[in-house]
Design an enzyme around this catalytic site. Sequence first.
Site, PDB file in Angstrom:
ATOM      1  N   TYR A  48      44.857  34.830  31.851  1.00 18.53           N
ATOM      2  CA  TYR A  48      45.501  33.933  32.809  1.00 18.53           C
ATOM      3  C   TYR A  48      44.552  33.592  33.951  1.00 18.53           C
ATOM      4  CZ  TYR A  48      46.374  37.655  36.300  1.00 18.53           C
ATOM      5  OH  TYR A  48      46.227  38.633  37.242  1.00 18.53           O
ATOM      6  N   LYS A 166      40.302  38.746  32.616  1.00 16.20           N
ATOM      7  CA  LYS A 166      41.566  38.548  33.345  1.00 16.20           C
ATOM      8  C   LYS A 166      42.726  38.471  32.355  1.00 16.20           C
ATOM      9  CE  LYS A 166      43.332  35.909  37.305  1.00 16.20           C
ATOM     10  NZ  LYS A 166      43.677  37.001  38.196  1.00 16.20           N
ATOM     11  N   GLU A 198      39.298  48.337  43.169  1.00 15.44           N
ATOM     12  CA  GLU A 198      39.812  47.090  43.756  1.00 15.44           C
ATOM     13  C   GLU A 198      41.292  47.261  44.064  1.00 15.44           C
ATOM     14  OE1 GLU A 198      39.514  43.932  40.794  1.00 15.44           O
ATOM     15  OE2 GLU A 198      39.937  45.378  39.206  1.00 15.44           O
ATOM     16  N   LEU A 222      37.654  43.013  38.443  1.00 16.96           N
ATOM     17  CA  LEU A 222      37.689  41.583  38.125  1.00 16.96           C
ATOM     18  C   LEU A 222      36.669  40.875  39.023  1.00 16.96           C
ATOM     19  CD1 LEU A 222      39.257  39.451  36.423  1.00 16.96           C
ATOM     20  CD2 LEU A 222      40.429  38.894  38.547  1.00 16.96           C
TER      21      LEU A 222
END
Length: 302
Positions: A48, A166, A198, A222
């Site tokens: 996505y 992702k 993260e 990411l």
Amino acid sequence: MQWVYIRPLRSFGDRRMRTVYVNGEYLPEQEATISIFDRGFLMADGVYEVTSVLDGKLIDFDGHAKRLRRSLGELDMTNPMSSDDLLEIHRELVRLNEIDEGLIYLQITRGSDGDRDFAFPDPETTAPTVVLFTQSKPGLADSTAAKKGAKIISIDDIRWGRRDIKTVQLLYPSMGKMMAKKAGCDDAWMIEDGYVTEGTGNNAYIVKDNTIITRHLGNEILHGITRAAVLRMAREAQMKVEERSFTIEEAQEADEAFTTSASAFVMPVVEIDGVALGEGVPGKVATRLREIYLQEMRNAAI
Ligand code: PLP
């Protein structure tokens, strides 16, 4: 006696019905459907992107389109359309739904061959599923949350090892968000081998002695599109940047901290595991970077 299930009229509150995009068609959201055998639904076999919209225009579309192509490639998924076609769909949804400030969600899954199997279906005969929808978010840029700053908790990072792709496997990040909420906080930073990877849906930064520190790129995080833009802008503004791992203890002793994401831009962090950073209010560097980012991105929006 035969039971007939009558679907109740769904309440959407005050929100107006959206027009969404599904596999080549623009449809009212209540009429949009995909197969129960879709691999996105059964296996989280999909990727996505989320692109923000300011002043009715797309922010950093090229960055998102490029990362989408990479995610698809890493999973051997067919890329169903060109970046130009994707741009056209994004713009059409903004127009049809009259989005001034908000987000466009895009999901591409490996589709459905009408059954469940661990092995991938043949891409020659099974087309990917492509879904896009808008989320109107008035006040996205002039955000009260950003003026207050976020409170963070730390949690273990138990996600899979390819966080650079992702994918739609967002169960653990959702659980992390709920753990934060339960603790009266806004978000969670994840820790692996003693270092912050993260946030649940953002990249993490600290600022010490005017140096911006954020984890280096790798499979562990990411590769944020906002991260790339913010680091470029910070360097252009002669700010010092270090791309390296940091611990939660180092973060708690930092002058300030912040996160970046396409949906919240630059978000100041004011508290980590109950320890207030600096004066417990959004820091100067984060506030300045948010201003620079919003201004430059509005100017470059398409
Ligand atoms: N890290 C994770 C785990 C994310 O889910 C996101 C955004 O969804 C980010 C970082 C930030 O990436 P971007 O700036 O491209 O939105």
